[in-house]
Design a protein around this motif. Structure first.
Motif, PDB file in Angstrom:
ATOM      1  N   UNK A  55       0.837  -1.192   0.000  1.00 15.45           N
ATOM      2  CA  UNK A  55       0.000   0.000   0.000  1.00 15.45           C
ATOM      3  C   UNK A  55       0.880   1.254   0.000  1.00 15.45           C
ATOM      4  N   UNK A  56       1.502   1.500  -1.139  1.00 10.68           N
ATOM      5  CA  UNK A  56       2.421   2.628  -1.273  1.00 10.68           C
ATOM      6  C   UNK A  56       2.354   3.227  -2.671  1.00 10.68           C
ATOM      7  N   UNK A  57       2.733   4.484  -2.754  1.00 10.29           N
ATOM      8  CA  UNK A  57       3.097   5.117  -4.022  1.00 10.29           C
ATOM      9  C   UNK A  57       4.618   5.148  -4.045  1.00 10.29           C
ATOM     10  N   UNK A 134      -5.870   5.361   4.844  1.00  8.61           N
ATOM     11  CA  UNK A 134      -5.596   5.299   6.285  1.00  8.61           C
ATOM     12  C   UNK A 134      -4.363   4.447   6.590  1.00  8.61           C
ATOM     13  N   UNK A 135      -4.081   3.477   5.709  1.00  6.51           N
ATOM     14  CA  UNK A 135      -2.927   2.603   5.911  1.00  6.51           C
ATOM     15  C   UNK A 135      -1.628   3.248   5.446  1.00  6.51           C
ATOM     16  N   UNK A 136      -1.716   4.476   4.946  1.00  7.60           N
ATOM     17  CA  UNK A 136      -0.495   5.186   4.561  1.00  7.60           C
ATOM     18  C   UNK A 136      -0.264   5.303   3.071  1.00  7.60           C
ATOM     19  N   UNK A 137      -1.261   4.917   2.257  1.00  6.58           N
ATOM     20  CA  UNK A 137      -1.077   4.991   0.809  1.00  6.58           C
ATOM     21  C   UNK A 137      -1.414   6.406   0.331  1.00  6.58           C
ATOM     22  N   UNK A 138      -0.483   7.308   0.593  1.00  4.03           N
ATOM     23  CA  UNK A 138      -0.632   8.716   0.232  1.00  4.03           C
ATOM     24  C   UNK A 138       0.681   9.205  -0.363  1.00  4.03           C
ATOM     25  N   UNK A 139       0.651  10.382  -0.966  1.00  7.07           N
ATOM     26  CA  UNK A 139       1.867  10.926  -1.561  1.00  7.07           C
ATOM     27  C   UNK A 139       1.721  12.403  -1.849  1.00  7.07           C
ATOM     28  N   UNK A 140       2.775  12.984  -2.389  1.00  7.07           N
ATOM     29  CA  UNK A 140       2.751  14.408  -2.712  1.00  7.07           C
ATOM     30  C   UNK A 140       3.641  14.680  -3.916  1.00  7.07           C
ATOM     31  N   UNK A 141       3.151  15.557  -4.776  1.00  8.06           N
ATOM     32  CA  UNK A 141       3.933  16.067  -5.904  1.00  8.06           C
ATOM     33  C   UNK A 141       4.284  17.515  -5.578  1.00  8.06           C
TER      34      UNK A 141
END
Length: 235
Positions: A55-57, A134-141
């Motif tokens: 669960x990652x980018x 919620x499990x941390x699968x977020x990111x930022x450009x």
């Protein structure tokens, strides 16, 4: 043939050599410039793997220039990418943004979602599958240089009650991966580069041949001049 004619023939040889020598240099320079312009083009495409390592980018933070594209590649079993605001993770941004739709696949999808970045403002994103954000699968450009950080965004996402997504796909293009196009694009580039190199080689070969022919012609003229000189002396 008299002595003055013979001297005139010998005097013209350096001029002939200088003329063809300059043409050779000009041809080689033109061919080199053509090859340089062919190989200097850059695509400006950045790749993000969605769900390849759980669960990652990957990468979950990247910096791109305005006008560049970010291409999201999706892995099993089911993922998406949605733009959020920093203050409200796991929810679509209230204005603008993008949503890829859900990519359900048993292997890396050949279909990707591509977003064009128009400025350097931070773009916060998350996976819209329930529980993934919620499990941390977020990111930022284009993360900000100070203040809001990806760690803070991830911590806020962990506390979000649920995840929602827009009703329709928007804000980007669903299409073929550039890696797939690269076979045709790479072939085109390779052909163009190869053609440029071939043109350079051909130009060099042609110039060398012309120069050699000129030198041979000059040698023949010189030989004839010497024969003429001896014939004149014998008269």
């Amino acid at each position: 043939m008299n002595l003055l004619s013979t001297i005139a023939l010998f005097s013209s040889l350096p001029l002939i050599h200088a003329q063809y020598g300059n043409q050779a240099k000009s041809s080689a320079t033109t061919a080199a410039s053509s090859t340089t312009s062919t190989t200097s083009a850059a695509s400006g495409i950045h790749t993000v793997d969605v769900g390849e390592d759980g669960l990652t980018f990957n990468p979950d933070s990247l910096t791109v220039s305005p006008g560049d594209k970010v291409e999201f590649h999706f892995y099993p079993p089911d993922h998406s990418v949605v733009q959020a605001s920093f203050d409200n993770p796991c929810q679509p941004i209230s204005s603008g943004g993008f949503f890829s739709g859900f990519f359900q696949t048993s292997q890396e999808s050949k279909t990707v979602f591509t977003v064009t970045v128009n400025n350097t403002d931070p773009i916060w994103l998350y996976c819209g599958v329930q529980g993934h954000c919620q499990a941390g699968m977020v990111g930022v450009i284009n993360p900000p240089s100070s203040g809001d950080t990806l760690d803070l965004f991830k911590a806020a996402a962990a506390k979000a009650k649920d995840s929602t997504v827009p009703a329709n796909v928007f804000g980007g293009v669903v299409g073929t991966a550039s890696s797939e196009n690269t076979s045709s694009t790479a072939t085109g580039t390779a052909t163009a580069t190869s053609t440029g190199s071939a043109s350079k080689t051909s130009a060099s070969t042609s110039t060398t041949t012309n120069a050699a022919n000129t030198m041979r012609t000059a040698g023949d003229v010189g030989a004839l001049a010497l024969l003429g000189l001896f014939s004149w002396l014998m008269m």
